[in-house]
Design an enzyme around this catalytic site. Structure first.
Site, PDB file in Angstrom:
ATOM      1  N   HIS A   1       0.821  -1.209   0.000  1.00 33.26           N
ATOM      2  CA  HIS A   1       0.000   0.000   0.000  1.00 33.26           C
ATOM      3  C   HIS A   1       0.859   1.265   0.000  1.00 33.26           C
ATOM      4  CE1 HIS A   1      -3.026  -2.644   2.405  1.00 33.26           C
ATOM      5  NE2 HIS A   1      -3.093  -2.894   1.116  1.00 33.26           N
TER       6      HIS A   1
ATOM      7  N   LYS B   1       6.201   5.987   7.228  1.00 34.33           N
ATOM      8  CA  LYS B   1       5.694   5.159   8.321  1.00 34.33           C
ATOM      9  C   LYS B   1       6.841   4.646   9.173  1.00 34.33           C
ATOM     10  CE  LYS B   1       1.842   3.467   5.530  1.00 34.33           C
ATOM     11  NZ  LYS B   1       1.213   2.304   4.893  1.00 34.33           N
TER      12      LYS B   1
ATOM     13  N   TYR C   1       2.083   1.862  14.190  1.00 33.35           N
ATOM     14  CA  TYR C   1       2.904   2.642  13.280  1.00 33.35           C
ATOM     15  C   TYR C   1       2.463   4.092  13.246  1.00 33.35           C
ATOM     16  CZ  TYR C   1      -0.670   1.301   9.774  1.00 33.35           C
ATOM     17  OH  TYR C   1      -1.839   1.063   9.100  1.00 33.35           O
TER      18      TYR C   1
ATOM     19  N   GLU D   1      -5.097   6.365  -2.151  1.00 33.65           N
ATOM     20  CA  GLU D   1      -4.455   5.091  -1.834  1.00 33.65           C
ATOM     21  C   GLU D   1      -4.346   4.226  -3.087  1.00 33.65           C
ATOM     22  OE1 GLU D   1      -4.538   1.613   1.493  1.00 33.65           O
ATOM     23  OE2 GLU D   1      -6.468   2.132   0.595  1.00 33.65           O
TER      24      GLU D   1
ATOM     25  N   ASP E   1      -6.528  -6.327  -1.784  1.00 30.27           N
ATOM     26  CA  ASP E   1      -5.189  -6.860  -2.039  1.00 30.27           C
ATOM     27  C   ASP E   1      -5.229  -8.024  -3.033  1.00 30.27           C
ATOM     28  OD1 ASP E   1      -4.151  -4.938  -0.368  1.00 30.27           O
ATOM     29  OD2 ASP E   1      -3.933  -6.274   1.340  1.00 30.27           O
TER      30      ASP E   1
END
Length: 180
Positions: A62, A71, A131, A142, A167
């Protein structure tokens, strides 16, 4: 806190110094000054996320084209194989990946900078990830790349058994937008 660069030099593993005795243990999980020195620039984290997954779950790969997120990932329960993929077309490491086992036991953290896709495969019975991100989530921006894209040749420890519908339908790298 020690740090080391992976084969993609912008992807960094942070390893804390742990103090242990008969009471248990203590470590500093984040220090802004040390983090800034390691990544050689100042950033601001705007949100902390907490993800829980079962063994065999693969989340990723992603990224966001706008509101691009860096991140800092760590595991508080279990173990994962964590992966970063360089999606900056102008980079000499475009479409290269780096991966590392992160676990509650080894306490490693992985910095995935802006311009990279991120994914992980859960190795333990369950895993919980925390995270920090540098920008807010935006479903509009996204994007996802197939975890098994043959161009990337990521060496996952095993094939996932659970993927989200998003996914499962993720396009190959050649069929998606990346960074300039």
């Amino acid at each position: 806190m020690n740090f080391r660069r992976l084969r993609l030099p912008e992807v960094i593993i942070f390893e804390p110094r742990v103090w242990s005795d008969d009471r248990g243990s203590f470590f500093v999980s984040f220090n802004q000054r040390q983090f800034t020195e390691a990544i050689t620039r100042e950033i601001t984290f705007v949100q902390d996320n907490h993800s829980c997954s079962k063994q065999g779950v693969l989340r990723g790969l992603h990224y966001q084209l706008q509101q691009v997120q860096g991140k800092l990932v760590r595991i508080v329960q279990g173990e994962v194989f964590d992966v970063a993929v360089d999606l900056r077309r102008s980079s000499p490491t475009f479409a290269h990946w780096a991966g590392e086992i992160l676990s509650a036991k080894n306490r490693r953290q992985m910095w995935i900078p802006e311009g990279f896709a991120h994914g992980f495969l859960v190795l333990s019975r369950e895993a919980e990830l925390l995270y920090k991100v540098t920008d807010y989530y935006s479903s509009e921006f996204e994007r996802t790349i197939a975890w098994n894209d043959p161009t990337l040749c990521i060496t996952w420890p095993f094939s996932p058994t659970i993927l989200s519908p998003k996914d499962q339908l993720a396009p190959l790298l050649d069929n998606t937008e990346v960074f300039p």
